[in-house]
Design a protein around this motif. Sequence first.
Motif, PDB file in Angstrom:
ATOM      1  N   SER A   1       0.830  -1.209   0.000  1.00  0.00           N
ATOM      2  CA  SER A   1       0.000   0.000   0.000  1.00  0.00           C
ATOM      3  C   SER A   1       0.858   1.249   0.000  1.00  0.00           C
ATOM      4  O   SER A   1       0.575   2.220  -0.703  1.00  0.00           O
ATOM      5  CB  SER A   1      -0.920   0.033   1.221  1.00  0.00           C
ATOM      6  OG  SER A   1      -1.809  -1.042   1.182  1.00  0.00           O
ATOM      7  N   LYS A   2       1.906   1.228   0.776  1.00  0.00           N
ATOM      8  CA  LYS A   2       2.788   2.388   0.869  1.00  0.00           C
ATOM      9  C   LYS A   2       3.555   2.603  -0.442  1.00  0.00           C
ATOM     10  O   LYS A   2       3.766   3.722  -0.872  1.00  0.00           O
ATOM     11  CB  LYS A   2       3.730   2.237   2.049  1.00  0.00           C
ATOM     12  CG  LYS A   2       2.991   2.279   3.383  1.00  0.00           C
ATOM     13  CD  LYS A   2       3.905   2.495   4.540  1.00  0.00           C
ATOM     14  CE  LYS A   2       3.211   2.422   5.871  1.00  0.00           C
ATOM     15  NZ  LYS A   2       1.933   3.080   6.000  1.00  0.00           N
TER      16      LYS A   2
ATOM     17  N   ASN B   1      -7.675  -2.534   9.691  1.00  0.00           N
ATOM     18  CA  ASN B   1      -7.232  -1.197   9.276  1.00  0.00           C
ATOM     19  C   ASN B   1      -6.238  -1.278   8.119  1.00  0.00           C
ATOM     20  O   ASN B   1      -6.207  -0.399   7.267  1.00  0.00           O
ATOM     21  CB  ASN B   1      -6.669  -0.390  10.447  1.00  0.00           C
ATOM     22  CG  ASN B   1      -5.401  -0.990  11.023  1.00  0.00           C
ATOM     23  OD1 ASN B   1      -5.261  -2.203  11.093  1.00  0.00           O
ATOM     24  ND2 ASN B   1      -4.499  -0.143  11.450  1.00  0.00           N
ATOM     25  N   LEU B   2      -5.424  -2.338   8.037  1.00  0.00           N
ATOM     26  CA  LEU B   2      -4.506  -2.501   6.912  1.00  0.00           C
ATOM     27  C   LEU B   2      -5.270  -2.872   5.645  1.00  0.00           C
ATOM     28  O   LEU B   2      -4.925  -2.429   4.551  1.00  0.00           O
ATOM     29  CB  LEU B   2      -3.442  -3.550   7.222  1.00  0.00           C
ATOM     30  CG  LEU B   2      -2.452  -3.205   8.332  1.00  0.00           C
ATOM     31  CD1 LEU B   2      -1.483  -4.352   8.546  1.00  0.00           C
ATOM     32  CD2 LEU B   2      -1.704  -1.928   8.000  1.00  0.00           C
TER      33      LEU B   2
ATOM     34  N   GLN C   1      -8.386  -1.988   4.951  1.00  0.00           N
ATOM     35  CA  GLN C   1      -9.062  -0.772   4.489  1.00  0.00           C
ATOM     36  C   GLN C   1      -8.072   0.198   3.864  1.00  0.00           C
ATOM     37  O   GLN C   1      -8.373   0.831   2.855  1.00  0.00           O
ATOM     38  CB  GLN C   1      -9.820  -0.096   5.636  1.00  0.00           C
ATOM     39  CG  GLN C   1     -10.696   1.038   5.164  1.00  0.00           C
ATOM     40  CD  GLN C   1     -11.692   0.603   4.098  1.00  0.00           C
ATOM     41  OE1 GLN C   1     -12.426  -0.368   4.268  1.00  0.00           O
ATOM     42  NE2 GLN C   1     -11.718   1.310   2.978  1.00  0.00           N
ATOM     43  N   GLU C   2      -6.866   0.295   4.425  1.00  0.00           N
ATOM     44  CA  GLU C   2      -5.829   1.165   3.853  1.00  0.00           C
ATOM     45  C   GLU C   2      -5.482   0.703   2.434  1.00  0.00           C
ATOM     46  O   GLU C   2      -5.354   1.514   1.519  1.00  0.00           O
ATOM     47  CB  GLU C   2      -4.580   1.151   4.723  1.00  0.00           C
ATOM     48  CG  GLU C   2      -3.438   1.972   4.169  1.00  0.00           C
ATOM     49  CD  GLU C   2      -2.155   1.848   4.993  1.00  0.00           C
ATOM     50  OE1 GLU C   2      -1.089   2.113   4.433  1.00  0.00           O
ATOM     51  OE2 GLU C   2      -2.237   1.485   6.179  1.00  0.00           O
ATOM     52  N   ALA C   3      -5.360  -0.597   2.256  1.00  0.00           N
ATOM     53  CA  ALA C   3      -5.035  -1.147   0.936  1.00  0.00           C
ATOM     54  C   ALA C   3      -6.153  -0.852  -0.063  1.00  0.00           C
ATOM     55  O   ALA C   3      -5.883  -0.463  -1.206  1.00  0.00           O
ATOM     56  CB  ALA C   3      -4.783  -2.647   1.037  1.00  0.00           C
TER      57      ALA C   3
ATOM     58  N   THR D   1      -8.266   1.622   0.004  1.00  0.00           N
ATOM     59  CA  THR D   1      -8.230   3.055  -0.277  1.00  0.00           C
ATOM     60  C   THR D   1      -7.144   3.384  -1.291  1.00  0.00           C
ATOM     61  O   THR D   1      -7.370   4.134  -2.244  1.00  0.00           O
ATOM     62  CB  THR D   1      -8.006   3.850   1.029  1.00  0.00           C
ATOM     63  OG1 THR D   1      -9.100   3.566   1.910  1.00  0.00           O
ATOM     64  CG2 THR D   1      -7.922   5.339   0.782  1.00  0.00           C
ATOM     65  N   VAL D   2      -5.962   2.805  -1.113  1.00  0.00           N
ATOM     66  CA  VAL D   2      -4.850   3.054  -2.036  1.00  0.00           C
ATOM     67  C   VAL D   2      -5.187   2.554  -3.436  1.00  0.00           C
ATOM     68  O   VAL D   2      -4.914   3.232  -4.428  1.00  0.00           O
ATOM     69  CB  VAL D   2      -3.551   2.411  -1.500  1.00  0.00           C
ATOM     70  CG1 VAL D   2      -2.472   2.369  -2.566  1.00  0.00           C
ATOM     71  CG2 VAL D   2      -3.061   3.161  -0.270  1.00  0.00           C
TER      72      VAL D   2
END
Length: 118
Positions: free
Chosen positions: A3-4, A34-35, A37-39, A41-42
């Motif tokens: 993701s980053k 939360n990881l 959902q972050e993925a 979003t990215v």
Amino acid sequence: MLSKVAADRVEAPSVRAQAPEGLGNRLSHELVPNLYQEALTVIIEALDDSDAEIRFWACFAVSEIKIEEALPKLQVLAQTDNTIMEGWWSVGEEAEDAITLINGGEPPLRKPCKSPTI
């Protein structure tokens, strides 16, 4: 984490494009919420990237994970993005395939293109 890498605008587009593809291939709900959902979003944000390669692989990732929230962006790409990915097809066609898969259909077999057009 992938993701980053996908979100890092300093990274080369060819490297950033591999991140959504990898997320699409491996992402599952077994990740910490939360990881996960972050993925997601990215990946959704990558559909708006200025680099076609990143948009293409973001479409692929969306189809693999079946991210319904991405449907509006996919519809725009399907109608407007004719950029051809060498060895594949257009971003718009990949977006069409993602829409079809999210809706439970089977996309057509596509013939890879040999040279990119912008």
